[in-house]
Design an enzyme around this catalytic site. Structure first.
Site, short mmCIF file in Angstrom:
data_model
loop_
_atom_site.label_atom_id
_atom_site.label_comp_id
_atom_site.label_asym_id
_atom_site.label_seq_id
_atom_site.Cartn_x
_atom_site.Cartn_y
_atom_site.Cartn_z
N GLU A 1 5.63 -3.31 0.98
CA GLU A 1 5.64 -3.09 -0.47
C GLU A 1 4.92 -1.77 -0.71
OE1 GLU A 1 7.00 -5.08 -2.79
OE2 GLU A 1 7.66 -6.64 -1.41
N VAL B 1 0.70 4.74 5.04
CA VAL B 1 0.09 3.66 5.83
C VAL B 1 1.16 2.62 6.19
CG1 VAL B 1 -1.74 1.93 5.93
CG2 VAL B 1 -2.17 4.11 4.80
N GLY B 2 2.17 2.48 5.35
CA GLY B 2 3.29 1.59 5.67
C GLY B 2 3.92 1.95 7.01
N CYS C 1 1.76 0.24 -9.14
CA CYS C 1 2.80 0.78 -8.24
C CYS C 1 4.11 1.02 -8.98
CB CYS C 1 3.01 -0.17 -7.07
SG CYS C 1 3.43 -1.85 -7.58
N GLY D 1 0.83 -1.20 0.00
CA GLY D 1 0.00 0.00 0.00
C GLY D 1 0.86 1.25 0.00
N SER D 2 0.31 2.31 0.51
CA SER D 2 1.01 3.59 0.43
C SER D 2 2.11 3.70 1.49
CB SER D 2 0.00 4.72 0.65
OG SER D 2 -0.62 4.57 1.91
N THR D 3 3.05 4.59 1.23
CA THR D 3 4.17 4.80 2.15
C THR D 3 3.65 5.28 3.51
OG1 THR D 3 5.61 5.26 0.29
CG2 THR D 3 6.35 6.07 2.44
#
Ligand code: NAD
Length: 499
Positions: free
Chosen positions: A222, A204-205, A256, A200-202
């Site tokens: 990822e 939320v990472g 992505c 997902g997004s940076t």
């Protein structure tokens, strides 16, 4: 006994139905140690995809708006390929790996043993909602784990379908599905897992990694970001443009590793822009809105975000620019020449069918442009010049890289796939999945006789001290390989100087 954490926690009402203890018990009982059992799980997953391919494809098309052929290629086919690759090599990839033992420890043998980690949590995004949920699952099962799947709430039909299909093919002591959005994922992340794979997004990472830290759970992140492409005049502009247009406009740019923007040299700029315009026409016709080969934007929020990027970029629209929220969130394949580097278009991950083309003086300026930003997930170099290719390979960092085309490194089954820095950590696919989702235990076996350890047991009379001193002597001797190492360093320095 495989390595697996305990500490059952109460999942709470948001996670009704989740039975983590059952998943832990499966691994702890040793049932997944046998490769036959893992192959059974992978075969069941394969059947799930193959037998329900049409339903799966219809759900993805309805949720994401992808053309049917794209769904088949990038979701179901890709997932089955990955399962088959894992099954074909499972024995070799999971076998204990003998390593050498120094003479001081002899007689002894040593090996690296891959153990299932335990329960793996897989959190997926919406853009490839099946592939990005089921290929990490395949790796986790191949490594002997059990798993909890959390599909994206942005693709509700896919989530509902998998909630129904997974228990039909895989028992709840092996795989369970939890659906929901932020509250459910937050509650899920409070539980203790043995590994988390998040795609997902940076932003939320970072949330996921913070939650994992609470239990010291290892993570594979990822993530996304802006993946650049560099183009100079040494490759055929038509080929480059077609490949870029394919890589960018597949899934309407919601990929992505799509090329986020292009860096082009002054000599290559005009031919590339002309060829990109032609490629868009050749792929999607004079009015791309009517093309059955162009996907749509997933929802109104992302459509509006992209429309925002189309405003105030300060560049020249070469082709495209149209959008229509009423037409299933349509955004035309768009190429924008030389936008303002400080515009949101050049600051945020685009994740849509808009391709900025930025002119840079030369490859050196391209390298500096990339290095001044976060490490991207992917980097693409379109140049026939060996020196230029080498410069990008050596002086930039990215999760992956394809030279001469976009996207393809993700398709090669033996290349690990993952990011670096802001684009993620860890990697999976094929063997890399088995490695990533296993604990690597070091095992040394020392026979009882002869008891060669007697030399280090106290007391340490003179003869023992003398023997140990002799064994340690290499520490005090000058390094016999020092001249060779110095020559190597000098050679590398000279090569760098000349490149
Ligand atoms: P996202 O980060 O918004 O959501 C991913 C998952 O996280 C979803 O399951 C969602 O339910 C959950 N989530 C969202 N917000 C959360 C929060 N605050 N707390 C806990 N969980 C939360 O990402 P997305 O919009 O679904 O996907 C797009 C992003 O994913 C892009 O940045 C893209 O580059 C990236 N991506 C990366 C890869 C890769 O392989 N590296 C692949 C596809 C997409």
């Amino acid at each position: 006994m495989p390595y697996v954490t305990d500490e059952p926690r109460h999942a709470g009402p948001l996670l009704a139905g989740l039975d983590l203890e059952r998943l832990r018990h499966t691994v702890r009982s040793g049932t997944t140690l046998g490769l036959d059992r893992r192959r059974e799980h992978l075969a069941a997953l394969r059947r799930l995809v193959v037998e329900h391919e049409d339903e799966i494809n219809a759900a993805v098309t309805a949720d994401v708006g992808k053309p049917a052929l794209e769904v088949r290629l990038t979701e179901t086919w890709t997932t089955v390929q990955e399962i088959d690759h894992l099954v074909a090599h499972l024995d070799r990839w999971t076998a204990p790996r003998p390593v050498s033992v120094p003479v001081t420890l002899q007689p002894a043998s040593a090996r690296i043993q891959l153990q299932p980690k335990g329960v793996v949590l897989v959190i997926a995004p919406w853009n490839y909602p099946v592939q990005l949920l089921l290929t990490p699952l395949a790796g986790a099962l191949a490594a002997g784990n059990t798993a909890v799947l959390k599909p994206s709430e942005v693709t509700p039909r896919v989530a509902a379908l998998l909630t129904r299909l997974v228990p039909q093919h895989l028992p709840p002591e092996v795989v369970q599905v939890v659906t929901g959005g932020v509250p459910e994922t937050t509650a899920l992340l409070e539980q203790r897992f043995d590994h988390i794979v998040f795609t997902g997004s940076t932003e939320v990472g970072k949330v996921v990694m913070r939650a994992a830290a609470e239990h010291l759970t290892p993570v594979t992140l990822e993530l996304g970001g802006k993946s650049p492409a560099f183009v100079d005049a040494t490759m055929d502009a038509d080929v480059v443009a077609r490949r870029l247009a394919w890589g960018k406009f597949t899934n309407a740019g919601q990929t992505c590793i799509a090329p986020d923007y292009v860096l082009v040299t002054p000599e290559a700029r005009e031919p590339l822009l002309t060829a990109l315009e032609e490629a868009v026409r050749a792929f999607f016709g004079a009015d791309p809105r009517t093309s059955t080969d162009l996907g749509r934007i997933v929802n109104g929020r992302h459509h509006d975000r992209l429309v925002g990027l189309l405003d105030g970029h300060g560049g020249e629209v070469v082709v495209g620019g149209e959008h229509d929220a009423q037409d299933r969130h349509y955004v035309a394949p768009t190429v924008i020449a030389d936008p303002d580097p400080s515009s949101p278009l050049m600051q945020e991950e685009i994740f849509g069918p808009i391709l900025p083309v930025v002119t840079v003086a030369d490859a050196e300026a391209g390298v500096e442009f990339v290095r001044a930003r976060e490490h991207p997930l992917a980097l693409y170099v379109f140049s026939s010049d060996e020196q230029v290719r080498r410069t990008f390979e050596q002086r930039t960092t990215s999760g992956g890289m394809t030279i001469g085309a976009p996207l393809l490194h993700i398709v090669a089954p033996d290349l690990p796939f993952g990011g670096v820095g802001a684009s993620g950590m860890g990697a999976y696919h094929g063997r890399a999945s088995v490695e990533e989702f296993s604990h690597h235990r070091s095992v040394l076996v020392k026979p009882g006789t002869p008891d060669t350890l007697g030399v280090v047991y106290p007391p340490h009379p003179g003869w023992k001290r003398a023997a140990i001193t002799r064994l340690m002597a290499p520490l005090r001797r000058p390094d016999p390989l020092a001249p060779v190492r110095a020559a190597g360093r000098a050679l590398r320095g000279r090569r760098r100087g000349s490149s």
